[in-house]
Scaffold this motif. Structure first.
Motif, PDB file in Angstrom:
ATOM      1  N   ALA A  59      10.798   6.049 -10.136  1.00  0.00           N
ATOM      2  CA  ALA A  59       9.488   6.473  -9.633  1.00  0.00           C
ATOM      3  C   ALA A  59       8.349   5.584 -10.132  1.00  0.00           C
TER       4      ALA A  59
ATOM      5  N   LEU B  62      -0.743  16.931 -17.454  1.00  0.00           N
ATOM      6  CA  LEU B  62      -0.955  16.054 -16.287  1.00  0.00           C
ATOM      7  C   LEU B  62      -0.070  14.823 -16.430  1.00  0.00           C
TER       8      LEU B  62
ATOM      9  N   GLY C  37       0.506   5.291 -12.264  1.00  0.00           N
ATOM     10  CA  GLY C  37      -0.393   4.129 -12.270  1.00  0.00           C
ATOM     11  C   GLY C  37      -1.840   4.514 -12.492  1.00  0.00           C
TER      12      GLY C  37
ATOM     13  N   LEU D 144       3.577   8.106 -18.042  1.00  0.00           N
ATOM     14  CA  LEU D 144       4.981   7.813 -17.730  1.00  0.00           C
ATOM     15  C   LEU D 144       5.329   6.337 -17.902  1.00  0.00           C
TER      16      LEU D 144
ATOM     17  N   GLY E 154     -11.954   0.913  -7.333  1.00  0.00           N
ATOM     18  CA  GLY E 154     -10.965  -0.124  -7.051  1.00  0.00           C
ATOM     19  C   GLY E 154     -11.210  -0.861  -5.749  1.00  0.00           C
TER      20      GLY E 154
ATOM     21  N   LEU F 289      -0.813  -1.695 -10.139  1.00  0.00           N
ATOM     22  CA  LEU F 289      -0.869  -0.453 -10.930  1.00  0.00           C
ATOM     23  C   LEU F 289      -0.146   0.690 -10.219  1.00  0.00           C
TER      24      LEU F 289
ATOM     25  N   ILE G  41      -5.962   9.032  -9.643  1.00  0.00           N
ATOM     26  CA  ILE G  41      -6.685   9.861 -10.608  1.00  0.00           C
ATOM     27  C   ILE G  41      -8.033   9.216 -10.934  1.00  0.00           C
TER      28      ILE G  41
ATOM     29  N   GLY H 273       0.177  -2.741   2.806  1.00  0.00           N
ATOM     30  CA  GLY H 273      -1.148  -2.398   3.323  1.00  0.00           C
ATOM     31  C   GLY H 273      -1.925  -1.466   2.414  1.00  0.00           C
TER      32      GLY H 273
ATOM     33  N   ARG I 200      -0.105   1.855  11.249  1.00  0.00           N
ATOM     34  CA  ARG I 200      -1.152   2.735  10.724  1.00  0.00           C
ATOM     35  C   ARG I 200      -2.280   2.758  11.747  1.00  0.00           C
TER      36      ARG I 200
ATOM     37  N   TYR J 138      -8.954   5.261   3.236  1.00  0.00           N
ATOM     38  CA  TYR J 138      -7.581   5.733   3.082  1.00  0.00           C
ATOM     39  C   TYR J 138      -7.466   7.228   2.770  1.00  0.00           C
TER      40      TYR J 138
ATOM     41  N   SER K  94       7.437  19.597 -12.023  1.00  0.00           N
ATOM     42  CA  SER K  94       8.581  18.727 -11.697  1.00  0.00           C
ATOM     43  C   SER K  94       8.203  17.272 -11.915  1.00  0.00           C
TER      44      SER K  94
ATOM     45  N   CYS L 239       1.015  12.341  -4.367  1.00  0.00           N
ATOM     46  CA  CYS L 239      -0.398  12.667  -4.150  1.00  0.00           C
ATOM     47  C   CYS L 239      -0.498  13.978  -3.368  1.00  0.00           C
TER      48      CYS L 239
ATOM     49  N   GLY M  74       6.355   6.399  -7.012  1.00  0.00           N
ATOM     50  CA  GLY M  74       6.382   7.830  -7.360  1.00  0.00           C
ATOM     51  C   GLY M  74       5.007   8.465  -7.225  1.00  0.00           C
ATOM     52  N   GLY M  75       3.985   7.735  -7.662  1.00  0.00           N
ATOM     53  CA  GLY M  75       2.610   8.240  -7.543  1.00  0.00           C
ATOM     54  C   GLY M  75       2.234   8.405  -6.082  1.00  0.00           C
ATOM     55  N   ALA M  76       2.653   7.448  -5.254  1.00  0.00           N
ATOM     56  CA  ALA M  76       2.314   7.509  -3.828  1.00  0.00           C
ATOM     57  C   ALA M  76       2.994   8.713  -3.162  1.00  0.00           C
TER      58      ALA M  76
HETATM   59  C1  FAD Z   1      -8.707   0.922  -3.881  1.00  0.00           C
HETATM   60  C2  FAD Z   1      -7.594   1.790  -3.367  1.00  0.00           C
HETATM   61  C3  FAD Z   1      -7.130   1.606  -2.074  1.00  0.00           C
HETATM   62  C4  FAD Z   1      -6.106   2.416  -1.581  1.00  0.00           C
HETATM   63  N1  FAD Z   1      -5.677   2.220  -0.305  1.00  0.00           N
HETATM   64  C5  FAD Z   1      -4.703   2.999   0.188  1.00  0.00           C
HETATM   65  C6  FAD Z   1      -4.221   2.815   1.509  1.00  0.00           C
HETATM   66  O1  FAD Z   1      -4.673   1.942   2.240  1.00  0.00           O
HETATM   67  N2  FAD Z   1      -3.226   3.633   1.935  1.00  0.00           N
HETATM   68  C7  FAD Z   1      -2.674   4.602   1.132  1.00  0.00           C
HETATM   69  O2  FAD Z   1      -1.759   5.288   1.565  1.00  0.00           O
HETATM   70  N3  FAD Z   1      -3.118   4.791  -0.115  1.00  0.00           N
HETATM   71  C8  FAD Z   1      -4.106   4.032  -0.595  1.00  0.00           C
HETATM   72  N4  FAD Z   1      -4.555   4.236  -1.871  1.00  0.00           N
HETATM   73  C9  FAD Z   1      -4.008   5.358  -2.644  1.00  0.00           C
HETATM   74  C10 FAD Z   1      -2.771   4.922  -3.415  1.00  0.00           C
HETATM   75  O3  FAD Z   1      -1.675   4.975  -2.531  1.00  0.00           O
HETATM   76  C11 FAD Z   1      -2.547   5.897  -4.558  1.00  0.00           C
HETATM   77  O4  FAD Z   1      -3.685   5.820  -5.394  1.00  0.00           O
HETATM   78  C12 FAD Z   1      -1.317   5.514  -5.359  1.00  0.00           C
HETATM   79  O5  FAD Z   1      -0.178   5.458  -4.548  1.00  0.00           O
HETATM   80  C13 FAD Z   1      -1.063   6.526  -6.455  1.00  0.00           C
HETATM   81  O6  FAD Z   1      -0.064   5.994  -7.297  1.00  0.00           O
HETATM   82  P1  FAD Z   1      -0.251   6.012  -8.884  1.00  0.00           P
HETATM   83  O7  FAD Z   1       1.001   5.483  -9.477  1.00  0.00           O
HETATM   84  O8  FAD Z   1      -1.473   5.314  -9.273  1.00  0.00           O
HETATM   85  O9  FAD Z   1      -0.358   7.570  -9.120  1.00  0.00           O
HETATM   86  P2  FAD Z   1      -1.280   8.418 -10.131  1.00  0.00           P
HETATM   87  O10 FAD Z   1      -2.696   8.230  -9.779  1.00  0.00           O
HETATM   88  O11 FAD Z   1      -0.895   8.149 -11.547  1.00  0.00           O
HETATM   89  O12 FAD Z   1      -0.794   9.884  -9.775  1.00  0.00           O
HETATM   90  C14 FAD Z   1      -1.028  10.449  -8.504  1.00  0.00           C
HETATM   91  C15 FAD Z   1      -0.577  11.930  -8.551  1.00  0.00           C
HETATM   92  O13 FAD Z   1       0.832  11.991  -8.603  1.00  0.00           O
HETATM   93  C16 FAD Z   1       1.276  12.672  -9.786  1.00  0.00           C
HETATM   94  N5  FAD Z   1       2.446  11.893 -10.229  1.00  0.00           N
HETATM   95  C17 FAD Z   1       2.508  10.559 -10.410  1.00  0.00           C
HETATM   96  N6  FAD Z   1       3.754  10.175 -10.717  1.00  0.00           N
HETATM   97  C18 FAD Z   1       4.502  11.311 -10.724  1.00  0.00           C
HETATM   98  C19 FAD Z   1       5.885  11.569 -10.968  1.00  0.00           C
HETATM   99  N7  FAD Z   1       6.746  10.569 -11.243  1.00  0.00           N
HETATM  100  N8  FAD Z   1       6.324  12.842 -10.883  1.00  0.00           N
HETATM  101  C20 FAD Z   1       5.457  13.850 -10.572  1.00  0.00           C
HETATM  102  N9  FAD Z   1       4.144  13.673 -10.340  1.00  0.00           N
HETATM  103  C21 FAD Z   1       3.684  12.404 -10.422  1.00  0.00           C
HETATM  104  C22 FAD Z   1       0.108  12.625 -10.748  1.00  0.00           C
HETATM  105  O14 FAD Z   1       0.114  13.732 -11.619  1.00  0.00           O
HETATM  106  C23 FAD Z   1      -1.071  12.678  -9.775  1.00  0.00           C
HETATM  107  O15 FAD Z   1      -1.318  14.006  -9.395  1.00  0.00           O
HETATM  108  C24 FAD Z   1      -5.538   3.429  -2.403  1.00  0.00           C
HETATM  109  C25 FAD Z   1      -5.992   3.607  -3.703  1.00  0.00           C
HETATM  110  C26 FAD Z   1      -7.013   2.803  -4.201  1.00  0.00           C
HETATM  111  C27 FAD Z   1      -7.480   3.004  -5.599  1.00  0.00           C
END
Ligand code: FAD
Lengths: 162, 280
Positions: free
Chosen positions: B72, B26, B30, B52, A42, B106, B34, B97, B181, B187, B162, B115, B110-112
């Motif tokens: 979430a 799992l 977004g 989800l 990404g 994407l 993963i 940021g 930051r 990151y 959970s 992690c 909730g994902g954030a």
């Molecule tokens: C190119 C790129 C740049 C990025 N830059 C930054 C940055 O500058 N700063 C930063 O902080 N982050 C950064 N990120 C990370 C980003 O914050 C996380 O990838 C994102 O927040 C995860 O959210 P998601 O919805 O995609 O979660 P997913 O990837 O779907 O899930 C993440 C984890 O959370 C679990 N999960 C998700 N939702 C739930 C739920 N509702 N309940 C329980 N478990 C759940 C999943 O099982 C998995 O283990 C970056 C990511 C990318 C790809």
């Protein structure tokens, strides 16, 4: 698994691993190489496609996620009036993205114009930062997208705003 | 081709039913973390995947006088598109940021928050705003202050089995709010973190202050915050030193390295200077 979705306006299906990247699915099963990302994380922005109308990095989208979704790649977008407006705008402003980032720049330009038909400089620069390519200066990006937005506005509304 | 069972439930009750039947499933929001952590053309997923994405309840956003609440599955882009004043600015700044807008289209809130590797950039603002997270399991539900998502060693606590459903952020007004930051690495690096602070003042006297730093660990010290309450601004050097000492004690209790502690204390000193000048 079999995933069925709408690709560039057509109903399609393909066999895929659930966790396969959409970028891989598009090139290996459908021969669409416009979203040719290679960073797989990404970061480069080269593999941007529209998912449900929104630009996303297709390397971050697992195949199971596109079940029932609508995907537009540069190949499909290339058949639209918006594409022609963007290309005309880029040409008018003398903005020529390189072969590395051109498809992604066009799709992001379309998203910018969708978000704001008269985008300001900061929006253009922020959105274009999704693509990491040094082929161009911010001033050229701004000029290109602004010119495209004007051409589009003229086509859609019959005039371009002040 | 490895076979997976992919469930795409349309509601929370259905998600919980799948989780009960498949405790090792799992959850995928977004999918950005993963997919970004995978190498090659496919990500290795668990045999049972629960997407989800179609659960509308997890996308709801609501606001009352007292709080704003996010499902979430609210994407970071959706959060950023809300009218000014709906979301605390320190949270918005940090969400803006994260990655690029194509990633934020994407990635979900909730994902954030879920992690496991490290705290994401939105965590520190949420921690100092004392946000609450609702977790549901097949057995029941509970609201947890996000500060409790860090374990004894300050690292993220994973709550297996959970489902994070909602995030509730108090709509309190603050006289001073800042979030920065620092650290230049990527990151995922252990070497960057976010420092956030909110403060309420009464005639140049601190009446409430919260400071949270989150990266690989969460550092928050109620003891130091209590020490700062009632202090006049600009802070006297001895008040700053006493607070820094309390924070150094907290870092030691968490087992943080000397370098990590020194960097945190340096940033805190700068924060105190900003507070003195009222500079956000
Ligand atoms: C190119 C790129 C740049 C990025 N830059 C930054 C940055 O500058 N700063 C930063 O902080 N982050 C950064 N990120 C990370 C980003 O914050 C996380 O990838 C994102 O927040 C995860 O959210 P998601 O919805 O995609 O979660 P997913 O990837 O779907 O899930 C993440 C984890 O959370 C679990 N999960 C998700 N939702 C739930 C739920 N509702 N309940 C329980 N478990 C759940 C999943 O099982 C998995 O283990 C970056 C990511 C990318 C790809």
């Amino acid at each position: 698994m079999t995933v069925s979705f709408i690709l560039n306006g057509e109903d399609v299906s393909a066999e895929a691993e659930a966790g396969e990247r959409l970028s891989s699915l598009l090139s290996s099963r459908f021969g669409l190489r416009g979203a040719r990302g290679d960073c797989l994380s990404g970061l480069c922005g080269r593999c941007i496609v529209l998912l449900g109308g929104k630009p996303v990095n297709s390397c971050l989208v697992p195949a199971f996620r596109v079940q029932g979704a609508e995907i537009v790649t540069i190949e499909g977008f290339g058949r639209t009036d918006d594409y022609r407006d963007i290309m005309a705008g880029f040409r008018k402003a003398g903005f020529e993205p390189c072969g590395f980032c051109d498809s992604a720049r066009v799709l992001v330009a379309s998203a910018i114009m969708e978000e704001d038909p008269r985008p300001d400089d900061s929006l253009i620069v922020e959105r274009m930062s999704a693509i990491s390519c040094r082929c161009t200066q911010p001033s050229a990006l701004i000029a290109g997208v602004r010119a495209a937005a004007e051409i589009r506005e003229r086509r859609v509304f019959g005039h371009a705003g002040a | 081709m490895p076979e997976h069972d992919v469930f795409v439930p349309s509601g929370v009750v259905e998600i919980l039913a799948v989780m009960k039947q498949h405790p090792d499933s799992l959850l995928v929001a977004g999918a950005t973390s993963i997919m970004a952590s995978a190498t090659g053309r496919s990500a290795a997923l668990s045999p049972v995947v629960v997407s989800l994405e179609r659960a509308q309840e997890l996308k709801a956003i609501s606001r009352t006088d007292r709080f704003v609440e996010f499902g979430a599955m609210t994407t970071l882009s959706e959060l950023l598109s809300l009218r000014k004043g709906t979301v605390p600015s320190i949270l918005k700044e940090r969400a803006a940021g994260i990655g690029t807008f194509t990633v934020r289209n994407l990635a979900t809130l909730g994902g954030a928050l879920s992690c496991a590797t490290r705290f994401r950039d939105v965590f520190a603002p949420l921690a100092c705003l004392d946000a609450l997270a609702e977790f549901r399991t097949p057995q029941g539900s509970s609201w947890v202050n996000v500060n409790r998502l860090a374990g004894e060693n300050g690292r993220p606590v994973i709550r297996p089995g959970s489902l994070l459903t909602r995030i509730r952020i108090p709509a309190d007004e603050w006289d001073f709010a800042i979030s920065r930051r620092y650290g230049l690495d990527g990151y995922e690096s252990e070497r960057n973190a976010v420092l956030s602070c909110v403060c309420r003042m009464n005639k140049h006297t601190i009446s409430e202050i919260r400071i949270a730093e989150a990266g690989a660990e969460l550092v928050r010290s109620r003891e130091a915050e209590t020490m700062l309450i009632g202090r006049k601004l600009p802070l006297a050097e001895r008040d700053k030193d006493a607070a820094l000492e309390a924070y150094a004690g907290r870092c030691a209790a968490l087992g943080l390295s000397g370098v990590r502690t020194a960097r945190f204390l340096g940033v805190l000193r700068t924060l105190f200077e900003c507070l003195d000048r009222g500079e956000e």
